[in-house]
Design a protein around this motif. Structure first.
Motif, PDB file in Angstrom:
ATOM      1  N   TRP A 174       0.833  -1.210   0.000  1.00  0.00           N
ATOM      2  CA  TRP A 174       0.000   0.000   0.000  1.00  0.00           C
ATOM      3  C   TRP A 174       0.869   1.262   0.000  1.00  0.00           C
ATOM      4  O   TRP A 174       0.561   2.243  -0.677  1.00  0.00           O
ATOM      5  N   THR A 175       1.948   1.237   0.762  1.00  0.00           N
ATOM      6  CA  THR A 175       2.863   2.383   0.794  1.00  0.00           C
ATOM      7  C   THR A 175       3.454   2.640  -0.585  1.00  0.00           C
ATOM      8  O   THR A 175       3.466   3.778  -1.070  1.00  0.00           O
ATOM      9  N   TRP A 176       3.928   1.593  -1.230  1.00  0.00           N
ATOM     10  CA  TRP A 176       4.482   1.734  -2.574  1.00  0.00           C
ATOM     11  C   TRP A 176       3.402   2.182  -3.561  1.00  0.00           C
ATOM     12  O   TRP A 176       3.662   2.987  -4.460  1.00  0.00           O
ATOM     13  N   SER A 177       2.184   1.682  -3.403  1.00  0.00           N
ATOM     14  CA  SER A 177       1.082   2.075  -4.290  1.00  0.00           C
ATOM     15  C   SER A 177       0.826   3.570  -4.237  1.00  0.00           C
ATOM     16  O   SER A 177       0.681   4.229  -5.272  1.00  0.00           O
ATOM     17  N   VAL A 178       0.767   4.100  -3.029  1.00  0.00           N
ATOM     18  CA  VAL A 178       0.540   5.536  -2.862  1.00  0.00           C
ATOM     19  C   VAL A 178       1.699   6.324  -3.459  1.00  0.00           C
ATOM     20  O   VAL A 178       1.497   7.339  -4.138  1.00  0.00           O
ATOM     21  N   ALA A 179       2.915   5.844  -3.249  1.00  0.00           N
ATOM     22  CA  ALA A 179       4.084   6.527  -3.813  1.00  0.00           C
ATOM     23  C   ALA A 179       4.024   6.532  -5.342  1.00  0.00           C
ATOM     24  O   ALA A 179       4.267   7.576  -5.973  1.00  0.00           O
ATOM     25  N   PHE A 180       3.693   5.409  -5.943  1.00  0.00           N
ATOM     26  CA  PHE A 180       3.607   5.354  -7.408  1.00  0.00           C
ATOM     27  C   PHE A 180       2.486   6.239  -7.938  1.00  0.00           C
ATOM     28  O   PHE A 180       2.633   6.880  -8.978  1.00  0.00           O
ATOM     29  N   LEU A 181       1.383   6.277  -7.223  1.00  0.00           N
ATOM     30  CA  LEU A 181       0.279   7.141  -7.640  1.00  0.00           C
ATOM     31  C   LEU A 181       0.707   8.605  -7.594  1.00  0.00           C
ATOM     32  O   LEU A 181       0.342   9.400  -8.463  1.00  0.00           O
ATOM     33  N   TRP A 182       1.493   8.945  -6.613  1.00  0.00           N
ATOM     34  CA  TRP A 182       1.953  10.319  -6.411  1.00  0.00           C
ATOM     35  C   TRP A 182       2.986  10.751  -7.451  1.00  0.00           C
ATOM     36  O   TRP A 182       2.944  11.872  -7.943  1.00  0.00           O
TER      37      TRP A 182
END
Length: 147
Positions: A69-77
């Protein structure tokens, strides 16, 4: 995003993920004796190891999920991925080093994605070591009466 910025961001996310993983495992360790005590080995000889191993797997799945989830948010950002679902999918495929290749990031985020894969490799190794440790503590109790 430049190469140096990607390296710094990737390093920060990798460090955060490793700390989350190690912290989750460390905080779970005191729960094992309590859980073992709830399932008395004399009354529940087969249930105690199942409970302990199930708890260990739950801890690891929780840690990995939080990291993805942390990586997902980072990639979305940092990328132009269209939504959180696509970002979560990309992060999961990259974190597990499966890498389908159906989503490819541009040069502004490729280096960050490699750190996601490195994080998965590192934390899956830690997970394996943790499970082996739990198994080595649980299995002698299981086979004790079979001799």
């Amino acid at each position: 995003m430049g190469a140096v910025q990607q390296i710094l961001l990737g390093t920060g996310l990798l460090t955060f993920s490793a700390l989350v993983h190690i912290g989750t495992i460390a905080f779970s360790i005191p729960c094992f004796p309590k859980l073992a005590g709830m399932f008395d080995a004399t009354r529940w000889p087969r249930l105690q190891p199942v409970a302990l191993l199930s708890f260990a797997v739950f801890v690891l799945v929780s840690a990995h999920t939080l990291q993805i989830w942390t990586w997902s948010v980072a990639f979305l950002w940092i990328t132009d991925l269209p939504n959180l679902v696509t970002s979560f999918y990309f992060a999961t495929v990259t974190y597990t080093t499966l890498g389908y290749g159906d989503i490819v990031l541009g040069p502004d985020a490729r280096i960050v994605a490699t750190f996601c894969a490195i994080t998965g490799l590192l934390t899956f190794g830690i997970s394996t070591a943790f499970l082996i440790g739990v198994l080595s503590r649980v299995l002698p109790d299981v086979f004790e009466g079979d001799e």
